[in-house]
Enzyme design. Structure first.
Site, PDB file in Angstrom:
ATOM      1  N   GLU A  43       5.771  -1.944  -0.420  1.00 45.53           N
ATOM      2  CA  GLU A  43       5.833  -1.015  -1.405  1.00 45.53           C
ATOM      3  C   GLU A  43       6.398   0.259  -1.076  1.00 45.53           C
ATOM      4  OE1 GLU A  43       2.266  -0.812  -4.364  1.00 45.53           O
ATOM      5  OE2 GLU A  43       3.773   0.137  -5.236  1.00 45.53           O
ATOM      6  N   ARG A 270      -5.739  -7.152   8.842  1.00 49.04           N
ATOM      7  CA  ARG A 270      -4.901  -6.686   9.074  1.00 49.04           C
ATOM      8  C   ARG A 270      -5.110  -5.528  10.087  1.00 49.04           C
ATOM      9  NH1 ARG A 270      -3.761  -4.584   3.258  1.00 49.04           N
ATOM     10  NH2 ARG A 270      -3.729  -2.701   4.135  1.00 49.04           N
ATOM     11  N   LYS A 280      -2.847   3.657   2.044  1.00 49.96           N
ATOM     12  CA  LYS A 280      -1.715   4.727   1.783  1.00 49.96           C
ATOM     13  C   LYS A 280      -2.475   5.988   0.808  1.00 49.96           C
ATOM     14  CE  LYS A 280       1.329   1.498   1.695  1.00 49.96           C
ATOM     15  NZ  LYS A 280       2.387   0.421   1.354  1.00 49.96           N
TER      16      LYS A 280
HETATM   17  P1  ATP Z   1      -1.215  -0.792  -0.840  1.00 45.34           P
HETATM   18  O1  ATP Z   1      -2.135  -0.546  -1.188  1.00 45.34           O
HETATM   19  O2  ATP Z   1       0.028   0.412  -1.120  1.00 45.34           O
HETATM   20  O3  ATP Z   1      -0.072  -2.175  -1.417  1.00 45.34           O
HETATM   21  P2  ATP Z   1      -0.980  -2.040   2.133  1.00 45.34           P
HETATM   22  O4  ATP Z   1      -0.703  -1.524   2.728  1.00 45.34           O
HETATM   23  O5  ATP Z   1      -0.661  -3.227   1.319  1.00 45.34           O
HETATM   24  O6  ATP Z   1      -0.309  -0.970   0.923  1.00 45.34           O
HETATM   25  P3  ATP Z   1       2.248  -2.802   0.934  1.00 45.34           P
HETATM   26  O7  ATP Z   1       3.581  -1.630   1.705  1.00 45.34           O
HETATM   27  O8  ATP Z   1       2.470  -3.744   0.920  1.00 45.34           O
HETATM   28  O9  ATP Z   1       1.201  -2.177   1.261  1.00 45.34           O
HETATM   29  O10 ATP Z   1       2.223  -3.567   2.834  1.00 45.34           O
HETATM   30  C1  ATP Z   1       3.754  -4.035   3.243  1.00 45.34           C
HETATM   31  C2  ATP Z   1       3.140  -5.368   3.936  1.00 45.34           C
HETATM   32  O11 ATP Z   1       2.462  -5.025   5.217  1.00 45.34           O
HETATM   33  C3  ATP Z   1       2.112  -6.204   3.248  1.00 45.34           C
HETATM   34  O12 ATP Z   1       2.554  -7.671   3.521  1.00 45.34           O
HETATM   35  C4  ATP Z   1       0.707  -6.149   3.893  1.00 45.34           C
HETATM   36  O13 ATP Z   1       0.181  -7.660   4.136  1.00 45.34           O
HETATM   37  C5  ATP Z   1       1.132  -5.386   4.945  1.00 45.34           C
HETATM   38  N1  ATP Z   1       0.007  -4.770   5.923  1.00 45.34           N
HETATM   39  C6  ATP Z   1       0.383  -3.663   5.231  1.00 45.34           C
HETATM   40  N2  ATP Z   1      -1.161  -3.370   5.677  1.00 45.34           N
HETATM   41  C7  ATP Z   1      -1.672  -3.358   6.512  1.00 45.34           C
HETATM   42  C8  ATP Z   1      -1.744  -3.449   7.938  1.00 45.34           C
HETATM   43  N3  ATP Z   1      -2.934  -2.301   7.498  1.00 45.34           N
HETATM   44  N4  ATP Z   1      -2.192  -4.810   8.887  1.00 45.34           N
HETATM   45  C9  ATP Z   1      -0.920  -5.910   8.802  1.00 45.34           C
HETATM   46  N5  ATP Z   1      -0.898  -5.739   8.246  1.00 45.34           N
HETATM   47  C10 ATP Z   1      -0.073  -4.756   6.638  1.00 45.34           C
END
Ligand code: ATP
Ligand code: MG
Length: 567
Positions: A43, A270, A280
């Site tokens: 996002e 994660r 974020k």
């Molecule tokens: P938000 O809270 O804004 O949704 P987010 O960290 O999930 O934050 P996204 O931009 O939705 O951010 O994440 C993009 C992709 O990265 C998603 O598929 C998410 O599952 C993955 N992702 C995000 N944070 C992690 C992490 N700490 N470890 C592994 N994958 C992650």
């Protein structure tokens, strides 16, 4: 070394994980005609962090491993929080990590028309309805995991009425929050996400791609799975928190699909790192409130921060590889990442000498205006890196810590009457200590032995200490920034009692304005990397100018956090 290095630069997943096994099984069973197509779906509401790197390596790495494709898709369903600045930075970071989406760049907003049409289809089939209740009431009626929800009084609206209202929502007749579109599924489902979840909400906001075309926007949960479907994704890899959403995603796709093709969602845990956090929202708070200098502050867990600090893409990929892909939640020790960084830089970094806390040394028996070039090795790990000239002069700087007036027994560096080697140059002996009015040592008077040029004595005389040094007259002044953990506690996200900003480490940045480095660094460009002998790995900061050299310390040479040398 060259061979080894090109190997480590290739961004292919070397280790098998449970997801690879599931994908392999799908291929063997001929699912989706044996295709493998993944996507990375950020996002654009912030910069990418090291957690995202795990997802990127997995998404692109899995496609690569099975000869498939990986898309980049921006899940841009929330215009009020999203921005092109984030889109641009995300693209840059993915490329920097070593991955390429080729011509497959998508936005959820590319599919807004199709999502809208699908919503109308669900309304016509009696599977979605417009709810006029305010958001807080809707959420109250959802119940709890153990208590069933309450049906909305608007749930029984006719398809005609729903369609009319939904079209008027789209036409902009209603204010934000006045109405929502909900899926009609099951208010008693044990899975809360199946209790008539929201599909659309009204939001009179300009979108970074669709401008003012829309004033209703699909919820993430309504958009995500369908976008996977529209793009032909076969394996939709995401983090564990989406496991519970999976039945809902499947329900939507079942209403949409016309054949057997289905994206398969597989969840993994994660990546978390000690002494930092991945939220974020909180990272944005640090940026907006000047706790850090920006998203690319070298203390941030963002990829842009790590790049600026001097962490290499190879070391980040190597960490992700080491950590592996599982369903177990855990936090990785940041020392493991620093170890990977050292490991990588050790092979490639140019060695130079730099003095962080300078103490002046005058070689009293050395000619005043003489500049003599001594030869230094550029990289002991890589013979092909060659040698360079370093100017030696009568006035030099050494590290303040390398001198003690009253040394303890095992101190092998410089002290009154003792002889040490100046790296690549000569043996010197300290004869006199000069102090300022405050009693601080401000200069050492030494003599050198001309017979020891190159740092060896022809008479076989041994010295125990070898010090790095920089010519005081030929060297270059630099500002060096030392970084420490951003937070004082191992798991700041887990500390619930305190405001997270109270957990910040007040000593995470230390600026040393009066360092001296050898003149070789005059020609260095931003991001160039070096090992300062005995002091760690450093790189040139983007704030460096012709007038002022600014240098970051990437990592120390060893994991010496417990007994830090610069505290
Ligand atoms: P938000 O809270 O804004 O949704 P987010 O960290 O999930 O934050 P996204 O931009 O939705 O951010 O994440 C993009 C992709 O990265 C998603 O598929 C998410 O599952 C993955 N992702 C995000 N944070 C992690 C992490 N700490 N470890 C592994 N994958 C992650
Ligand atoms: Mg997310």
């Amino acid at each position: 070394m060259a061979e080894n290095n090109s190997e480590s630069k290739k961004p292919v997943a070397k280790t098998r994980n449970f997801i690879h096994e599931l994908v392999e099984k799908d291929i063997q069973e001929g699912k989706n005609t044996g295709r493998v197509h993944t996507r990375f779906p950020p996002e654009p509401n912030g910069y990418l962090h090291i957690g995202h790197a795990k997802a990127i390596c997995l998404d692109f790495g899995t496609a690569e491993k099975f000869g498939g494709k990986c898309n980049l898709r921006f899940d841009d369903t929330n215009p009020t929080k999203e921005d092109v600045e984030y889109v641009d930075s995300i693209k840059e970071d993915i490329k920097w990590l070593g991955f390429d989406w080729e011509d497959r760049l998508y936005y959820a907003s590319d599919f807004f028309d199709r999502l809208y049409d699908f919503a109308e289809q669900l309304i016509q089939e009696g599977k979605a309805y417009v709810d006029d209740q305010p958001a807080d009431l809707i959420s109250q009626q959802r119940g709890t995991p153990t208590k069933p929800g309450v049906e909305s009084p608007y749930r029984k609206r006719s398809a005609e009425e729903n369609l009319d209202l939904f079209r008027r929502m789209k036409a902009g007749e209603f204010k934000n929050g006045a109405r929502v579109l909900r899926a009609k599924i099951d208010m008693t489902s044990p899975n809360m996400h199946m209790r008539d979840p929201l599909m659309y909400r009204i939001n009179h906001a300009e979108h970074h791609r669709t401008g003012n075309k829309w004033c209703i926007y699909p919820m993430y949960d309504f958009a995500h799975g369908q976008c996977d479907y529209f793009e032909g994704i076969t394996h939709s890899l995401c983090t564990l928190e989406f496991e519970i959403h999976r039945p809902l995603y499947n329900w939507f796709i079942d209403q949409l699909a016309t054949d057997d093709y289905r994206p398969r969602q597989i969840e993994f845990s994660r990546l978390n790192l000690t002494y930092t956090m991945m939220s974020k929202r909180k990272l944005l708070y640090l940026v907006e409130n000047d706790f850090v200098s920006g998203w690319d502050d070298p203390r941030m867990p963002t990829l842009s921060g790590m790049r600026r600090r001097g962490f290499t893409p190879e070391s980040i990929r190597s960490l992700v590889e080491k950590v592996g892909i599982t369903k177990t939640e855990g936090t990785i020790d940041v020392a493991l990442l620093e170890h990977a960084v050292r490991d990588d830089l050790n092979k490639t970094a140019q060695r130079v000498m730099g003095v962080l806390n300078p103490l002046k040394v005058v070689i009293t028996n050395y000619p005043e205006d003489k500049v003599e070039m001594v030869q230094a090795i550029n990289n002991p790990e890589d013979e092909s890196a060659g040698r360079r000239d370093v100017p030696f002069t009568r006035e030099l700087y050494i590290e303040r810590d390398d001198f003690m007036e009253e040394p303890p027994r095992k101190f092998f560096r410089l002290s009154p009457g003792k002889e040490v080697r100046l790296r690549y140059a000569y043996y010197v002996t300290c004869n006199e200590v000069i102090k300022d009015e405050a009693g601080e040592i401000c200069e050492l008077r030494c003599t050198y032995d001309p017979e020891t040029r190159g740092g060896n004595s022809p008479d076989g005389r041994k010295v125990k200490g070898t010090l790095h040094w920089v010519s005081a007259t030929e060297g270059v002044k630099a500002e060096i920034r030392l970084y420490d953990r951003l937070f004082n506690v191992e798991n700041p996200a887990g500390e619930k009692e305190k405001e997270f900003t109270e957990l910040l480490n007040p000593e995470s940045l230390k600026v040393l304005p009066d360092c001296f480095v050898e003149p070789f660094l005059r020609s260095a460009k931003p991001l160039d990397q070096f090992q300062f002998e005995r002091m760690g790995y450093f790189n040139i900061d983007k704030e460096s100018t012709e007038e002022k050299l600014v240098i970051n310390r990437t990592v120390t040479l060893r994991d010496n956090w417990s007994k830090q040398m610069n505290k």
